[in-house]
Design a protein around this motif. Structure first.
Motif, mmCIF file in Angstrom:
data_model
loop_
_atom_site.group_PDB
_atom_site.id
_atom_site.type_symbol
_atom_site.label_atom_id
_atom_site.label_comp_id
_atom_site.label_asym_id
_atom_site.label_seq_id
_atom_site.Cartn_x
_atom_site.Cartn_y
_atom_site.Cartn_z
ATOM 1 N N ILE A 357 69.512 36.006 55.123
ATOM 2 C CA ILE A 357 69.459 35.501 56.388
ATOM 3 C C ILE A 357 70.292 36.350 57.253
ATOM 4 O O ILE A 357 71.670 36.503 56.880
ATOM 5 C CB ILE A 357 69.536 34.061 56.311
ATOM 6 N N VAL A 358 70.016 36.899 58.502
ATOM 7 C CA VAL A 358 70.872 37.521 59.115
ATOM 8 C C VAL A 358 70.748 36.863 60.619
ATOM 9 O O VAL A 358 69.826 36.258 61.171
ATOM 10 C CB VAL A 358 70.334 39.080 59.324
ATOM 11 N N LEU A 359 71.939 36.746 61.348
ATOM 12 C CA LEU A 359 72.028 36.044 62.482
ATOM 13 C C LEU A 359 71.403 36.848 63.554
ATOM 14 O O LEU A 359 71.414 38.177 63.462
ATOM 15 C CB LEU A 359 73.650 35.955 63.156
ATOM 16 N N ALA A 360 70.944 36.187 64.634
ATOM 17 C CA ALA A 360 69.986 36.766 65.586
ATOM 18 C C ALA A 360 70.636 38.018 66.231
ATOM 19 O O ALA A 360 70.007 39.022 66.740
ATOM 20 C CB ALA A 360 69.431 35.779 66.508
ATOM 21 N N GLN A 361 71.924 37.731 66.515
ATOM 22 C CA GLN A 361 72.670 39.136 67.375
ATOM 23 C C GLN A 361 72.802 40.045 66.563
ATOM 24 O O GLN A 361 72.916 41.218 67.070
ATOM 25 C CB GLN A 361 73.862 38.463 68.094
ATOM 26 N N TYR A 362 72.575 40.129 65.385
ATOM 27 C CA TYR A 362 72.593 41.320 64.644
ATOM 28 C C TYR A 362 71.323 41.564 63.894
ATOM 29 O O TYR A 362 71.436 42.478 62.760
ATOM 30 C CB TYR A 362 73.795 40.987 63.229
ATOM 31 N N TYR A 363 70.429 41.130 64.265
ATOM 32 C CA TYR A 363 68.835 41.481 63.795
ATOM 33 C C TYR A 363 68.557 42.719 64.204
ATOM 34 O O TYR A 363 67.836 42.963 65.176
ATOM 35 C CB TYR A 363 68.010 40.358 64.322
ATOM 36 N N GLN A 364 68.892 43.685 63.354
ATOM 37 C CA GLN A 364 68.583 44.978 63.393
ATOM 38 C C GLN A 364 67.983 45.510 61.997
ATOM 39 O O GLN A 364 68.882 46.106 61.128
ATOM 40 C CB GLN A 364 69.869 46.020 63.698
ATOM 41 N N PRO A 365 66.740 45.236 61.784
ATOM 42 C CA PRO A 365 66.330 45.549 60.092
ATOM 43 C C PRO A 365 66.276 46.865 59.810
ATOM 44 O O PRO A 365 66.480 47.264 58.518
ATOM 45 C CB PRO A 365 65.051 45.122 60.548
ATOM 46 N N ASP A 366 66.290 48.010 60.609
ATOM 47 C CA ASP A 366 66.498 49.384 60.385
ATOM 48 C C ASP A 366 68.118 49.545 59.929
ATOM 49 O O ASP A 366 68.265 50.593 59.436
ATOM 50 C CB ASP A 366 66.117 50.322 61.441
ATOM 51 N N MET A 367 68.900 48.727 60.246
ATOM 52 C CA MET A 367 70.424 48.804 59.881
ATOM 53 C C MET A 367 70.989 48.177 58.539
ATOM 54 O O MET A 367 72.052 48.105 58.314
ATOM 55 C CB MET A 367 71.131 48.622 60.897
ATOM 56 N N ILE A 368 69.716 47.259 57.951
ATOM 57 C CA ILE A 368 69.884 46.716 56.831
ATOM 58 C C ILE A 368 69.292 47.487 55.676
ATOM 59 O O ILE A 368 68.345 47.415 55.783
ATOM 60 C CB ILE A 368 69.576 45.044 56.898
ATOM 61 N N TYR A 369 70.013 47.432 54.590
ATOM 62 C CA TYR A 369 69.620 48.355 53.402
ATOM 63 C C TYR A 369 69.854 47.552 52.089
ATOM 64 O O TYR A 369 70.813 46.750 51.982
ATOM 65 C CB TYR A 369 70.546 49.529 53.321
ATOM 66 N N LEU A 370 68.937 47.596 51.238
ATOM 67 C CA LEU A 370 69.007 47.041 50.085
ATOM 68 C C LEU A 370 68.838 48.382 48.740
ATOM 69 O O LEU A 370 68.089 49.199 48.978
ATOM 70 C CB LEU A 370 67.767 46.203 49.716
ATOM 71 N N ILE A 371 69.740 47.993 47.929
ATOM 72 C CA ILE A 371 69.881 49.315 46.699
ATOM 73 C C ILE A 371 69.538 48.297 45.566
ATOM 74 O O ILE A 371 70.347 47.324 45.068
ATOM 75 C CB ILE A 371 71.297 49.652 46.762
ATOM 76 N N SER A 372 68.321 48.501 44.894
ATOM 77 C CA SER A 372 67.967 47.762 43.699
ATOM 78 C C SER A 372 67.200 48.691 42.823
ATOM 79 O O SER A 372 66.243 49.201 43.513
ATOM 80 C CB SER A 372 67.064 46.566 44.324
ATOM 81 N N GLY A 373 67.434 48.494 41.580
ATOM 82 C CA GLY A 373 66.589 49.407 40.855
ATOM 83 C C GLY A 373 66.618 50.954 40.986
ATOM 84 O O GLY A 373 65.913 51.514 40.834
ATOM 85 N N GLY A 374 67.896 51.222 41.534
ATOM 86 C CA GLY A 374 68.346 52.635 41.903
ATOM 87 C C GLY A 374 67.490 53.376 42.861
ATOM 88 O O GLY A 374 67.666 54.611 43.232
ATOM 89 N N VAL A 375 66.849 52.336 43.770
ATOM 90 C CA VAL A 375 66.330 52.805 45.226
ATOM 91 C C VAL A 375 66.976 52.293 46.381
ATOM 92 O O VAL A 375 67.136 51.088 45.982
ATOM 93 C CB VAL A 375 64.859 52.426 45.187
ATOM 94 N N ASN A 376 67.484 53.123 47.262
ATOM 95 C CA ASN A 376 68.069 52.551 48.389
ATOM 96 C C ASN A 376 66.924 52.569 49.634
ATOM 97 O O ASN A 376 66.284 53.560 49.718
ATOM 98 C CB ASN A 376 68.899 53.648 48.797
ATOM 99 N N ARG A 377 66.806 51.372 50.068
ATOM 100 C CA ARG A 377 65.751 51.268 51.420
ATOM 101 C C ARG A 377 66.166 50.610 52.294
ATOM 102 O O ARG A 377 66.823 49.307 52.097
ATOM 103 C CB ARG A 377 64.431 50.812 50.504
#
Length: 443
Positions: A357-377
């Motif tokens: 969950i991200v607050l609306a004022q910081y809703y920038q999906p292209d600036m949120i990253y997930l690293i899982s299973g050796g993959v950064n996306r």
């Protein structure tokens, strides 16, 4: 952006020289269980840890690095399973505060996890905790459970239970009447187990020094008519760390879920907005409200005074796979820009998820990253859902599959407390869940 990089630099330097102490323990699973902890770190240098349980003569130590988590399987004798087990407190000391610690109580068919909270002096005269457990009537012989762990000698504890119970404190057995306050003295690593076949939600613990409180159920049914129970446990914080604004989202693969809102004060007005529709409740100290929701309902919880919110999945009689689970829901004052976390580890067959969950004022999906299973996306291609209050979008939520093991989510904005997440997963017939970071203690 200049202030961002300077601030981040000094935070990293300070973190490498700070340490954390954790006190916790384990209450009984459905039958026996395997207690363990997962230690992960984002520190630049190896981090030392030590684990002690002085009463049973257990001690181990080592170090953890950012490349490899440490999983410590603890002796099953450390599980507090009866009123006579009074000294099963566990002390974990870590040489850095850039760590996340996950507790696990694993058993075939009934397992759960909890986020371990470090001991931090909040400079108050007293600490108040409340037990929380399953939201419906309890079936069978398994108990709603609260386990108190002392962190200092000569801790004054005042206890008011919601159900009549028998406890043991300092080698004395005491029968407690519901609604009556009793006073005790407990010491460092001493444990006090409170159990009842009825719901202990709202049981009040007041102390003059910090303690750790584990709360949940040996094997709870959610809802009561589901076919199978599961172990439920979370470490609950003192009320000084509760807040007034929370957001929740449906759980992956679930057809419904339940939220429970617990009040710390009288005349607490709780407004629950789900899919932009409001329901309002007025509850008193130690009281709670339960609301069962569908897979389409995304909710905002706004309260006039501080509350605690937990989320439950339902048992497999009401779902496709998996048993109940319980997780704390982070309040918005406990959000961060980065979390390193772990899924449950050590059992096969799970599919793992996180709800972000991200607050609306910081809703920038292209600036949120997930690293899982050796993959950064980047998460810009995921399906984010708005959470609205009175027609205004306040936050966005997304469900994401993750691999078993250590993962990380981060927002590029390093100056803001922008988001939260819970990690959870299901196998047949079992489930687990915990917040990835909470109470101003990001991983």
């Amino acid at each position: 952006m200049y202030c961002t990089y300077v601030t981040l630099y000094f935070i990293i330097v300070d973190h490498n020289f700070l340490k954390r102490d954790y006190y916790f323990s384990f209450f009984r699973n459905r039958d026996s269980g395997q207690p363990s902890i997962i230690i992960i770190t984002s520190a630049l240098q190896p981090v030392n840890y030590s684990v002690e349980v002085s009463e049973v003569g257990y001690y181990t130590s080592g170090n953890v690095t950012s490349d490899n988590e440490v999983i410590i399987n603890l002796p099953t004798t450390l599980i507090t399973s009866s009123h006579n087990d009074q000294d099963k407190g566990i002390h974990l000391m870590i040489s850095s505060d850039r760590v996340t610690v996950i507790g696990q109580n694993l058993r075939s068919g009934t397992s759960d996890t909890f986020l371990c909270l470090p001991i931090t002096n909040l400079c108050v005269d007293e600490y108040v905790y409340y037990g929380i457990s399953v939201p419906f009537s309890i079936r069978g012989s398994y108990n709603s459970s609260i386990l108190v762990v002392g962190t200092e000698d000569n801790t004054m504890m005042k206890l008011t239970v919601t159900q009549p119970v028998t406890i043991s404190v300092s080698n004395s057995t005491v029968d407690l009447t519901a609604g009556i306050q009793y006073s005790f003295v407990i010491n460092r690593l001493q444990t006090v187990l409170i159990e009842s076949v009825d719901d202990l939600t709202g049981t009040k613990i007041v102390t003059n020094k910090l303690v750790s409180v584990l709360s949940g159920h040996q094997c709870g049914y959610v809802p009561v008519m589901s076919n199978s129970c599961d172990h439920l446990v979370e470490q609950v914080p003192p009320t000084t760390l509760w807040d007034r604004v929370y957001y929740t989202a449906p759980l992956a693969t679930r057809r419904s879920y339940t939220i429970k809102v617990l009040a710390a004060y009288n005349s607490t007005v709780v407004d629950i907005y789900c899919n932009n529709t409001r329901e309002s409740y007025n509850i008193s100290e130690g009281e709670s409200v339960n609301k069962t929701l569908s897979l389409q309902e995304y909710c905002a919880i706004n309260s006039s005074k501080e509350v605690l919110v937990v989320q439950f999945s339902h048992g497999y009689a009401h779902q496709d796979i998996g048993d109940p689970m319980m997780t704390l829901v982070p309040a918005t004052n406990q959000y961060s820009n980065k979390f390193q976390f772990s899924t449950l580890q050590g059992q096969s067959g799970y599919t793992h998820y996180i709800n972000i969950i991200v607050l609306a004022q910081y809703y920038q999906p292209d600036m949120i990253y997930l690293i899982s299973g050796g993959v950064n996306r980047s998460l810009d291609t995921q399906q984010w859902v708005p959470i609205m209050v009175n027609g205004v979008t306040e936050a966005y939520s997304v469900q994401v599959n993750v691999s078993e093991g250590v993962a990380e989510i981060a927002h590029v904005n390093a100056c803001a407390t922008v988001m939260s997440a819970i990690a959870y997963g299901f196998a047949f017939p079992v489930g687990y869940g915990h917040p990835v970071g909470i109470f101003s203690y990001p991983g």
